[in-house]
Design a protein around this motif. Structure first.
Motif: not given
Length: 593
Positions: A224-231, A251-252, A291-292
């Motif tokens: 339901q709640r997702k975060v993208f961790f961008i490198g 979210d980012l 989720l991340v």
């Protein structure tokens, strides 16, 4: 035997008489324009080959002031182009001077070719001048610890295979290769029939782990709640990745070295997580999303906020195309080891296009990034570093690239610098997979994350500017760093590069000074002499400006300074009392109070 070859990509006809010509021929095949280095007797044949190449319109020599600066320039060139940067040094001290730059590239995943000379083979073991083979100061042995591929060519018959291996290793691994070549081998005739064609082989394979990718799709659908961790490894996929975030409502956040990939006003962006990062990013992870997904992130102290458990837990899915990066997250719930452009194509094909009505509009764009409040600034006082970042955020041209040096320059840039441009708001579709050479790095901010030597940015700015002369470069560096490597500004002058060197001048090693204060340690070893860096630059023929107060900063016009040809230096007297955002580093050291 003399042979000739026409480089199909560049239309060059380069005669290949000896091993040195062969090296330059293969560099031309990969579209490499420059070799950064300092000449010497043990590499004279390669410089002869570069002189012939320059007359034919091929790769040419750029003379650095120090071999470490040459490696830093090659680093900057590689970051901007995606092609290997090339640096060259003579035997002995020339080679050892270059080691720090090569080690920096290794630990920051930058493709580099380091070439060093040796005395003639028959002199090995006889105490030849600057002998750096196994019988002297063992340079190949030293480089074995900071190069992915490392070799000494001891016979002309080895040259072709080892040169090709070094180049392809750098392209595929995105790490340095080192070739050490005795001067008599450099002069040796070669007969290679047919010559290899490297452009196609240099492409990184577009491999996709379909099973792991489909598991990622399933996890994204369920969460339901997702975060993208961008490198920083997302430079080639940032458009499709932002599009995917829209489609799955993620979210980012970003690592410090990927900050320049995302518009800070993006409605889903919560800022930087890691060194000098933002409270909004920490709070987002503290809220325990389902989720991340970390894309293109090398897990390290600075990218993980000191190995924070808010990130490193079973909710993490780690996606990367470098297996060693995945080794840093054994606690993750899932790993995806795949070519990132191919993976993005697959993922976008699994999720419906977001309705136009739900796409971000200018009226809705405001971002979730928590911006710290700037302290008040007196017009007659030195410039607070936070106010300098705010000034640069307003005045930097949208097309500018920024490179920040190790220490407080990186901390302030990561935490406060924001250049308003067109990054990450426009909807984007994925590009074709398989390419490993890009046209222009999409990351406007370049910083170091792991092995971080002072003065790196001064040389890297030259490499960035030479890779694309159309776009200006802003180099943020401290007075301590400039006292180490500031002479490389002479290369920017000789090459007439549009680089603005901004010196954060507080007459101290600022990160050391503030670190000691915050840790309640002894105050020692951080004082530097009060130096007029603008006067030093003018003595070299460089345009230079002194800014001693906040009022003088507000009157300064950066656009006018950049509009004039060649480099400039801006010596900013900063407020030594404003505390930089370095508490995460102190916590990792165990010295935070």
């Amino acid at each position: 035997m003399q042979s000739a070859s026409n480089d199909a990509r560049h239309g060059l006809a380069l005669a290949i008489n000896d091993v040195s010509d062969l090296i330059v021929h293969y560099l031309a095949q990969l579209g490499i324009e420059y070799v950064f280095g300092v000449p010497g007797g043990a590499i004279e044949p390669i410089y002869n080959a570069l002189a012939r190449s320059e007359r034919a319109g091929g790769p040419r020599a750029v003379v650095a002031r120090h071999e470490s600066g040459a490696a830093f320039m090659a680093d900057g060139y590689a970051r901007e182009t995606g092609k290997p940067g090339v640096c060259i040094a003579t035997s002995g001290p020339g080679a050892t001077n270059m080691i720090t730059g090569v080690a920096t590239a290794l630990d920051n995943n930058v493709p580099l070719i380091a070439i060093t000379g040796q005395p003639p083979l028959p002199s090995f073991g006889r105490r030849a001048l600057q002998d750096s083979a196994c019988t002297g100061i063992n340079v190949p042995g030293m480089f074995a610890h900071c190069a992915r591929y490392n070799t000494l060519i001891s016979h002309p018959g080895q040259a072709d295979a080892k040169i090709v291996s070094a180049l392809l290793n750098a392209c595929h691994s995105r790490q340095p290769s080192h070739i050490s070549i005795p001067v008599d081998i450099q002069r040796s005739a070669v007969q290679v029939t047919p010559l290899h064609t490297l452009a196609q082989q240099a492409r990184r394979p577009a491999l996709l782990d379909l099973g792991a990718a489909d598991t990622l799709v399933t996890r994204l659908r369920r969460a339901q709640r997702k975060v993208f961790f961008i490198g920083a490894g997302c430079s080639d996929i940032i458009g499709p990745l932002i599009e995917l975030a829209h489609r799955v409502s993620a979210d980012l956040i970003s690592t410090p070295d990927a900050k320049g990939l995302i518009n800070p006003m993006h409605p889903r962006y919560h800022g930087v997580f890691g060194f000098a990062g933002h409270e909004s990013a920490v709070n987002l992870l503290a809220s325990e999303p389902d989720l991340v997904v970390a894309f293109g992130v090398g897990i390290s102290e600075w990218t993980s906020a000191g190995w924070s458990e808010r990130l490193l837990n079973t909710r993490l899915i780690h996606v990367d195309d470098q297996s060693e990066h995945l080794l840093g997250s054994p606690m993750a719930g899932h790993h995806v080891f795949s070519h990132l452009p191919s993976l993005m194509q697959h993922l976008l094909g699994q999720f419906d296009i977001e309705p136009a009505s739900s796409a971000p509009t200018l009226a809705r764009i405001g971002g979730n990034l928590a911006r710290p409040a700037d302290p008040p600034a007196s017009p007659v006082a030195p410039v607070p570093p936070s106010a300098l970042m705010r000034f640069l955020s307003r005045q930097c041209p949208p097309q500018a690239r920024v490179v920040a040096d190790a220490g407080n320059s990186t901390a302030w840039a990561v935490n406060r610098l924001e250049i308003a441009d067109r990054r990450g708001l426009r909807r984007s579709q994925p590009q074709g997979g398989g390419q490993n050479v890009r046209q222009g790095n999409r990351n406007w901010l370049q910083v170091l994350m792991n092995f971080a030597p002072m003065g790196w940015a001064i040389g890297a700015a030259v490499g960035l500017a030479m890779a694309d002369r159309r776009r200006p470069v802003i180099c943020l560096t401290g007075d301590g760093s400039y006292l180490m490597n500031g002479q490389e500004i002479g290369v920017a002058l000789a090459e007439e590069l549009s680089v603005a060197y901004v010196i954060l001048n507080d007459s101290s090693l600022g990160m050391v000074r503030h670190g000691q204060r915050l840790a309640q340690a002894e105050s020692i070893g951080h004082k530097l002499p009060s130096t007029n860096f603008a006067a030093m630059a003018r003595a070299m023929g460089v345009r230079a400006y002194n800014i001693d107060t906040y009022a003088e900063l507000l009157e300064f016009n950066l656009a006018d300074a950049l509009a004039k040809p060649g480099p400039c230096l801006i010596d900013v007297r900063i407020d030594p009392e404003e505390v930089p955002p370095i508490t995460m580093r102190l916590a990792a050291l165990g010295t935070a109070k």
